[in-house]
Each structure stands twice: as structure tokens, then as C-alpha cells.
Design a protein around this motif. Structure first.
Motif, PDB file in Angstrom:
ATOM      1  N   GLY A  90      -3.259 -10.830  -5.273  1.00 28.30           N
ATOM      2  CA  GLY A  90      -1.958 -10.545  -4.967  1.00 28.30           C
ATOM      3  C   GLY A  90      -2.286  -9.318  -4.085  1.00 28.30           C
ATOM      4  N   VAL A  91      -3.277  -8.153  -4.355  1.00 29.61           N
ATOM      5  CA  VAL A  91      -3.390  -7.155  -3.644  1.00 29.61           C
ATOM      6  C   VAL A  91      -4.121  -7.766  -2.053  1.00 29.61           C
ATOM      7  CG1 VAL A  91      -4.809  -5.031  -3.310  1.00 29.61           C
ATOM      8  CG2 VAL A  91      -3.745  -5.698  -5.518  1.00 29.61           C
ATOM      9  N   TYR A  99      -1.419  -9.083   0.129  1.00 28.47           N
ATOM     10  CA  TYR A  99      -0.301  -7.977   0.465  1.00 28.47           C
ATOM     11  C   TYR A  99      -1.148  -7.264   1.526  1.00 28.47           C
ATOM     12  CZ  TYR A  99       2.207  -3.563   0.922  1.00 28.47           C
ATOM     13  OH  TYR A  99       3.057  -2.439   1.367  1.00 28.47           O
ATOM     14  N   VAL A 100      -2.371  -6.761   1.447  1.00 29.07           N
ATOM     15  CA  VAL A 100      -3.205  -6.340   2.539  1.00 29.07           C
ATOM     16  C   VAL A 100      -3.202  -7.008   3.877  1.00 29.07           C
ATOM     17  CG1 VAL A 100      -5.487  -5.214   3.319  1.00 29.07           C
ATOM     18  CG2 VAL A 100      -4.232  -4.711   0.987  1.00 29.07           C
ATOM     19  N   GLY A 126       0.778  -8.566   4.465  1.00 37.39           N
ATOM     20  CA  GLY A 126       1.911  -7.661   4.277  1.00 37.39           C
ATOM     21  C   GLY A 126       2.994  -8.473   3.080  1.00 37.39           C
ATOM     22  N   SER A 127       2.373  -9.211   2.318  1.00 36.42           N
ATOM     23  CA  SER A 127       3.341 -10.201   1.376  1.00 36.42           C
ATOM     24  C   SER A 127       3.574  -9.548   0.333  1.00 36.42           C
ATOM     25  CB  SER A 127       2.493 -11.645   1.213  1.00 36.42           C
ATOM     26  OG  SER A 127       3.264 -12.278   0.311  1.00 36.42           O
ATOM     27  N   VAL A 128       4.956  -8.756   0.068  1.00 36.43           N
ATOM     28  CA  VAL A 128       5.234  -8.217  -1.063  1.00 36.43           C
ATOM     29  C   VAL A 128       5.477  -9.291  -2.330  1.00 36.43           C
ATOM     30  CG1 VAL A 128       7.185  -6.759  -2.168  1.00 36.43           C
ATOM     31  CG2 VAL A 128       6.327  -6.507   0.180  1.00 36.43           C
ATOM     32  N   SER A 152       3.420 -11.749  -3.037  1.00 36.17           N
ATOM     33  CA  SER A 152       2.213 -12.003  -3.397  1.00 36.17           C
ATOM     34  C   SER A 152       1.536 -10.963  -4.101  1.00 36.17           C
ATOM     35  CB  SER A 152       1.124 -12.119  -2.039  1.00 36.17           C
ATOM     36  OG  SER A 152       1.431 -13.475  -1.377  1.00 36.17           O
ATOM     37  N   LEU A 153       1.781  -9.572  -3.757  1.00 35.49           N
ATOM     38  CA  LEU A 153       1.423  -8.392  -4.667  1.00 35.49           C
ATOM     39  C   LEU A 153       2.270  -8.426  -5.697  1.00 35.49           C
ATOM     40  CD1 LEU A 153       0.156  -5.711  -4.619  1.00 35.49           C
ATOM     41  CD2 LEU A 153       2.253  -4.615  -3.755  1.00 35.49           C
TER      42      LEU A 153
END
Length: 104
Positions: free
Chosen positions: A19-20, A23-24, A27-29, A31-32
């Protein structure tokens, strides 16, 4: 307390890291949020299986749900990373928890 269930803790870390990384890289919130939520729930399940090897229900449910969601995503995209990897690890974890339930 029984011995720590290192494989389940490792599974939890991989899910949260996925998930991190999502996001990195993108930029998928969502997924985070999903990675941290499922990683945290899996960590709870790992703690429970470490305390009592027959208490597999949280880990089993989490891994089955991830198997279905990520397996479907893998079938749609055909991309091994990340959906195929997480689906495969989730199936392995679900089988492992089922085995523990039946044999402990």
C-alpha cells in the motif's frame, strides 16, 4: 505465549508495504488506505495465531478476502506486480491457516 508466527507477520508487512509503495509510485490514496488497513488487520491475525495456533479466523478471513480481490485484479490486468504477487501470497496464507486449523 506460543512461538511467534513469523510468516504471518511477514505477510502483514508485505501487504502494508504494498500500500505504501502504491502511494509513493502512483499517488494512490486508496492503495495506501487498503494496504495499511489489511496489513494492520493481518498483523492482529498474526498476533492471535502467535498466541494460539488454532485462533486463525482473522488471518484466514483477511487472506481469503485479499485472494479474491487481488486475484480478480490480476485476472483483469494480467500484471503480476502487485496483484498477482499479493493474490499468490494470500492463497498460500489461506492454505496455511486452513492447515493449522485442521491439524492443531
Amino acid at each position: 505465549m506460543a512461538s511467534p508466527d513469523y510468516l504471518s507477520y511477514g505477510f502483514s508487512v508485505i501487504v502494508a508495504l504494498g500500500g505504501v509503495i502504491g502511494y509513493v509510485k502512483a499517488g494512490s490514496v486508496p492503495s495506501l488506505a487498503a494496504g495499511l488497513a489489511f496489513g494492520g488487520i493481518s498483523a492482529l491475525g498474526a498476533y492471535q495465531t502467535s498466541s494460539n495456533p488454532r485462533n486463525v479466523w482473522v488471518m484466514l478471513a483477511t487472506s481469503l478476502l485479499l485472494s479474491g480481490v487481488m486475484g480478480t485484479r490480476f485476472m483483469k490486468t494480467g500484471k503480476f506486480m502487485p496483484a498477482g504477487l499479493v493474490a499468490g501470497l494470500s492463497v498460500a496464507q489461506a492454505l496455511r491457516m486452513s492447515y493449522r486449523l485442521m491439524n492443531n
